[in-house]
Structure formats: C-alpha cells, structure tokens
Enzyme design. Structure first.
Site, PDB file in Angstrom:
ATOM      1  N   ASP A   5      67.180  18.216  57.481  1.00 35.39           N
ATOM      2  CA  ASP A   5      68.595  18.497  57.707  1.00 35.39           C
ATOM      3  C   ASP A   5      69.394  17.276  58.144  1.00 35.39           C
ATOM      4  O   ASP A   5      68.841  16.269  58.600  1.00 35.39           O
ATOM      5  CB  ASP A   5      68.750  19.560  58.794  1.00 35.39           C
ATOM      6  N   ARG A  33      68.999  22.045  54.655  1.00 35.01           N
ATOM      7  CA  ARG A  33      67.563  22.360  54.616  1.00 35.01           C
ATOM      8  C   ARG A  33      67.205  23.130  53.352  1.00 35.01           C
ATOM      9  O   ARG A  33      66.082  23.081  52.876  1.00 35.01           O
ATOM     10  CB  ARG A  33      67.168  23.211  55.831  1.00 35.01           C
ATOM     11  N   LYS A  45      61.621  22.393  62.672  1.00 35.35           N
ATOM     12  CA  LYS A  45      61.976  23.254  61.553  1.00 35.35           C
ATOM     13  C   LYS A  45      61.722  22.563  60.213  1.00 35.35           C
ATOM     14  O   LYS A  45      61.596  23.193  59.187  1.00 35.35           O
ATOM     15  CB  LYS A  45      63.463  23.622  61.645  1.00 35.35           C
ATOM     16  N   GLY A  46      61.685  21.249  60.245  1.00 34.84           N
ATOM     17  CA  GLY A  46      61.731  20.462  59.016  1.00 34.84           C
ATOM     18  C   GLY A  46      60.615  20.702  58.019  1.00 34.84           C
ATOM     19  O   GLY A  46      60.812  20.569  56.815  1.00 34.84           O
ATOM     20  N   LYS A  52      58.276   7.297  56.231  1.00 32.07           N
ATOM     21  CA  LYS A  52      59.317   6.252  56.322  1.00 32.07           C
ATOM     22  C   LYS A  52      58.750   5.102  57.155  1.00 32.07           C
ATOM     23  O   LYS A  52      59.042   4.934  58.335  1.00 32.07           O
ATOM     24  CB  LYS A  52      60.562   6.841  56.990  1.00 32.07           C
ATOM     25  N   ASP A  57      58.747   9.155  60.834  1.00 35.76           N
ATOM     26  CA  ASP A  57      59.822   8.164  60.901  1.00 35.76           C
ATOM     27  C   ASP A  57      59.400   7.109  61.934  1.00 35.76           C
ATOM     28  O   ASP A  57      58.636   6.201  61.610  1.00 35.76           O
ATOM     29  CB  ASP A  57      61.099   8.914  61.298  1.00 35.76           C
ATOM     30  N   GLU A  61      53.835  18.032  58.781  1.00 35.24           N
ATOM     31  CA  GLU A  61      55.140  17.526  59.231  1.00 35.24           C
ATOM     32  C   GLU A  61      56.048  17.290  58.031  1.00 35.24           C
ATOM     33  O   GLU A  61      55.574  17.168  56.896  1.00 35.24           O
ATOM     34  CB  GLU A  61      54.922  16.179  59.948  1.00 35.24           C
ATOM     35  N   ASP A  62      57.339  17.172  58.294  1.00 33.22           N
ATOM     36  CA  ASP A  62      58.270  16.854  57.206  1.00 33.22           C
ATOM     37  C   ASP A  62      58.293  15.354  56.914  1.00 33.22           C
ATOM     38  O   ASP A  62      58.223  14.930  55.771  1.00 33.22           O
ATOM     39  CB  ASP A  62      59.687  17.361  57.518  1.00 33.22           C
ATOM     40  N   PHE A 117      68.338   8.014  55.157  1.00 31.41           N
ATOM     41  CA  PHE A 117      68.260   9.282  55.884  1.00 31.41           C
ATOM     42  C   PHE A 117      68.290  10.380  54.827  1.00 31.41           C
ATOM     43  O   PHE A 117      69.258  10.501  54.079  1.00 31.41           O
ATOM     44  CB  PHE A 117      69.425   9.445  56.867  1.00 31.41           C
ATOM     45  N   VAL A 118      67.218  11.130  54.741  1.00 30.23           N
ATOM     46  CA  VAL A 118      67.087  12.098  53.648  1.00 30.23           C
ATOM     47  C   VAL A 118      67.305  13.531  54.141  1.00 30.23           C
ATOM     48  O   VAL A 118      67.081  13.834  55.306  1.00 30.23           O
ATOM     49  CB  VAL A 118      65.710  11.980  52.954  1.00 30.23           C
TER      50      VAL A 118
HETATM   51  P1  IMP Z   1      59.783  10.624  64.306  1.00 33.32           P
HETATM   52  O1  IMP Z   1      60.836   9.574  64.536  1.00 33.32           O
HETATM   53  O2  IMP Z   1      58.655  10.119  63.448  1.00 33.32           O
HETATM   54  O3  IMP Z   1      59.315  11.166  65.618  1.00 33.32           O
HETATM   55  O4  IMP Z   1      60.459  11.809  63.488  1.00 33.32           O
HETATM   56  C1  IMP Z   1      60.936  12.937  64.150  1.00 33.32           C
HETATM   57  C2  IMP Z   1      61.684  13.888  63.289  1.00 33.32           C
HETATM   58  O5  IMP Z   1      62.924  13.303  62.948  1.00 33.32           O
HETATM   59  C3  IMP Z   1      61.081  14.315  61.984  1.00 33.32           C
HETATM   60  O6  IMP Z   1      60.108  15.308  62.113  1.00 33.32           O
HETATM   61  C4  IMP Z   1      62.344  14.818  61.268  1.00 33.32           C
HETATM   62  O7  IMP Z   1      62.600  16.166  61.624  1.00 33.32           O
HETATM   63  C5  IMP Z   1      63.431  13.916  61.801  1.00 33.32           C
HETATM   64  N1  IMP Z   1      63.766  12.885  60.806  1.00 33.32           N
HETATM   65  C6  IMP Z   1      63.348  11.600  60.754  1.00 33.32           C
HETATM   66  N2  IMP Z   1      63.864  10.963  59.677  1.00 33.32           N
HETATM   67  C7  IMP Z   1      64.631  11.890  59.046  1.00 33.32           C
HETATM   68  C8  IMP Z   1      65.424  11.855  57.843  1.00 33.32           C
HETATM   69  O8  IMP Z   1      65.534  10.856  57.102  1.00 33.32           O
HETATM   70  N3  IMP Z   1      66.057  13.028  57.528  1.00 33.32           N
HETATM   71  C9  IMP Z   1      65.982  14.156  58.271  1.00 33.32           C
HETATM   72  N4  IMP Z   1      65.237  14.221  59.387  1.00 33.32           N
HETATM   73  C10 IMP Z   1      64.582  13.101  59.776  1.00 33.32           C
END
Ligand code: IMP
Length: 182
Positions: A162, A168, A45-46, A134, A105, A101-102, A155-156
C-alpha cells in the site's frame, strides 16, 4: 502525503508474471518440504495476497498463522522501529516454519521477526520468503531464503502493498514516479 491515483501508477510486474513466480516459489517449497507439515506465518497486511496465493500452490499439510507488525510511520519512509501490533502465535517448537513477507526493505521487520521466533521457540526449520527484495535499502544482514522479484530504488504498491493504506487491491505490482510521492 500526495493524493496518488491509479492512473499515476506504472506496471512493474504484471498479474501474469506474479502468478508464474508464485508457482515457481511454491514448486521449490513443495520440493523442500515434500510431505512434511509446515506452519506458514503471513505477515499482515502487506503479504496477504502473496501468502494466500502461495499456500494454494503448496501440497504439504500446513497450518496458517497471521501476525501484524508495523514500521512505516510516514508514507514511504521506514520509521526504523518495528512494532508488534499483534504477534500471538501457537507453540512452534519442533515445527517447520515459513514466514511470508511482502517486501524486505531495510530488513528491520525480518530481523525483528527472526529474533522473536528464535528467542521464543526451538523450531525444526525456519525459512523466510518474501515477494519482493529491495536490497538497496538494506540496514541489516538479513536476506530472504527465497524471494519473488528484485526491486530497485522504488516505492511499490499493489498485490497487497500500500501507499497510505491504498492500492493493496491492484492485481499487479506498480510504482509511481518519486516526484509524485512525499
Ligand atoms: P522493512 O524496512 O524491511 O522492515 O520493511 C517493512 C515493511 O515496510 C514491509 O513489510 C512493507 O510493508 C513496507 N514497505 C517497504 N517498502 C515498501 C514499498 O516499496 N511499498 C510498500 N510498502 C513497503
């Protein structure tokens, strides 16, 4: 899980800064693809706010697809496992594909998605665009082709992102002190 309120959230990137950056990214994409047709895949959803703002700045003919993945089991910690909640896609063979993507991480979601697309389609081109990067949390070698802003160890929330399903709808990207989070 703590009960965070809007008053606890500090602005990191304002509405204006986000708008400016979205236009900059769109300009680059408009230049790269010119009149080529593209398929934009929004990762729910992000990325909903970023993707819908971004496509409205794009000039080329495009279609949009929406997929849903999840990796966050608990509050602010990635579970380390990516689940394909809904990943139905049309035939993307010979298509220019832009994944939106949002945030990257750990990079596990990005890697899962890129592996999935490469395993199932022979796309014409593939770009991975993320609103936020990140880098400090990265556990894979995946890097976005383009991204909006760097994030350090925070953590944003807001502008699609969210905390426990909330915030959101904020027009800005913000963060709460770590002590307030679980
Ligand atoms: P990944 O760890 O790169 O697989 O990130 C997976 C998902 O975690 C992202 O698409 C976000 O939806 C969520 N996410 C990671 N870091 C944050 C944050 O700081 N705030 C909110 N959602 C996050």
């Amino acid at each position: 899980m703590k009960n965070i309120e809007i008053k606890d959230i500090k602005v990191l990137y304002s509405e204006e800064e986000i708008k400016t950056r979205v236009v900059e990214i769109a300009k680059k994409l408009n230049h790269i693809y010119a009149d080529e047709e593209v398929c934009v895949i929004c990762v729910l959803k992000g990325a909903i706010m970023f993707a819908t703002d971004l496509v409205r700045e794009l000039n080329m003919p495009l279609s949009m697809e929406f997929i849903r993945l999840s990796s966050y089991g608990h509050a602010t910690e990635s579970s380390g496992k990516v689940n394909a909640v809904d990943i139905k896609l049309p035939d993307l063979n010979d298509k220019n594909v832009i994944i939106v993507e949002d945030i990257v991480d750990t990079g596990l979601t990005a890697k899962f998605l890129l592996d999935f697309l490469n395993a199932n389609f022979r796309v014409k081109s593939l770009k991975f665009i993320s609103l936020l990067d990140k880098k400090i949390s990265r556990k894979t070698e995946v890097e976005p082709d383009l991204y909006g802003f760097d994030i350090d160890d925070k953590f944003v929330v807001g502008y699609g992102l969210d905390y426990d399903g909330k915030f959101r709808n904020l027009k800005f990207i913000g963060y709460a002190d770590k002590a307030l989070l679980v």
